[in-house]
Design a protein around this motif. Structure first.
Motif, PDB file in Angstrom:
ATOM      1  N   GLY A 199      -0.358   0.274  -3.825  1.00 15.21           N
ATOM      2  CA  GLY A 199      -1.538   1.073  -3.454  1.00 15.21           C
ATOM      3  C   GLY A 199      -2.777   0.199  -3.487  1.00 15.21           C
ATOM      4  O   GLY A 199      -3.118  -0.346  -4.548  1.00 15.21           O
ATOM      5  N   MET A 210       2.617   4.213  -1.661  1.00 15.61           N
ATOM      6  CA  MET A 210       2.347   4.981  -2.882  1.00 15.61           C
ATOM      7  C   MET A 210       3.302   6.154  -3.082  1.00 15.61           C
ATOM      8  O   MET A 210       3.046   7.027  -3.892  1.00 15.61           O
ATOM      9  CB  MET A 210       0.889   5.475  -2.857  1.00 15.61           C
ATOM     10  N   ASN A 213       0.845  -1.203   0.000  1.00 13.06           N
ATOM     11  CA  ASN A 213       0.000   0.000   0.000  1.00 13.06           C
ATOM     12  C   ASN A 213       0.873   1.242   0.000  1.00 13.06           C
ATOM     13  O   ASN A 213       0.433   2.314   0.382  1.00 13.06           O
ATOM     14  CB  ASN A 213      -0.922  -0.028   1.237  1.00 13.06           C
TER      15      ASN A 213
END
Ligand SMILES: C[S@@+](CC[C@H](N)C(=O)[O-])C[C@H]1O[C@@H](n2cnc3c(N)ncnc32)[C@H](O)[C@@H]1O
Length: 209
Positions: free
Chosen positions: A172, A154, A152
């Motif tokens: 992400g 980013m 996750n």
């Protein structure tokens, strides 16, 4: 480096004969203890014909030998699949596959009840995550489910994953969820996960074909 195949090979090579495998045998609680989000979502998989992608030396497969029917173990490294063959030599209904790093070769269309991938896809290039989502949609039977532990992270688009916390590649949860939808997989659960010292670093996606 921009060539996707060269990036894939470089990431795979980092795990060849790594001390990680022996050490990780002692880090099972994150995935398998009561109260773990991994275990809660894993219990929503039908294990009659299950695939583990990027299986390493088989520490997760060892947890499910008594619950699962056929288990297919897939990894890009020949040495890991050889170790799994030795580890699970006495168990029937095991399938072992060395893949090319973005495919599920030899697995028939719509043939599997579930696929899971832990502590591996977080390092993969997003281009390979996309390939695996399409392959997952291909091999799952209708109603089959996938549980994917994803990055996750980013920040640093286009960067080097070694510069990121815990070597997370650019990912992400919303982006991967979108790619899953485009691959034909609907999202049943999407949960943000904390990793030691890195809140919100990872994600867990439960997908259904
Ligand atoms: C950190 S280890 C995790 C192994 C296992 N999932 C575990 O939790 O013990 C990363 C694994 O991903 C595999 N791997 C790396 N790149 C891959 C790719 N493109 N496709 C499939 N497996 C890959 C490595 O060989 C290694 O087994």
């Amino acid at each position: 480096m921009t060539d996707p195949a060269a990036l894939r090979r470089a990431i795979a090579a980092e795990w060849e004969e790594s001390p990680y495998y022996a050490a990780a045998e002692g880090w099972l609680d994150t995935f398998w203890s009561e109260g773990s989000p991994f275990l809660r979502l894993f219990r929503q998989l039908d294990l009659s014909r299950v695939v583990e992608l990027a299986c390493g030396r088989g520490r997760h497969a060892a947890q499910i030998l008594d619950q699962a029917g056929e288990i297919t173990l897939v990894d890009v490294l020949e040495s890991n699949i050889a170790a799994c063959r030795a580890r699970f030599a006495g168990r029937e209904r095991m399938v072992f596959i060395v893949n090319a790093g973005d495919d599920l070769p030899g697995i028939e269309d719509a043939s599997r009840s579930a696929l899971f991938c832990y502590d591996a896809m977080v390092h993969f290039e997003l281009t390979d995550v996309w390939s695996y989502l399409r392959e997952t949609a291909r091999i799952l039977r209708p109603g089959g489910r996938a549980l994917l532990h994803v990055s996750n992270f980013m920040e640093h688009p286009g960067g080097d994953h070694h510069d990121n916390p815990h070597w997370r590649n650019f990912g992400g949860l919303p982006v991967i969820r979108h790619l899953a939808a485009r691959a034909g997989l609907s999202t049943l659960a999407a949960e943000v996960l904390d990793w030691p010292g890195a809140p919100g670093l990872d994600g867990l996606l439960l997908l259904e074909r």
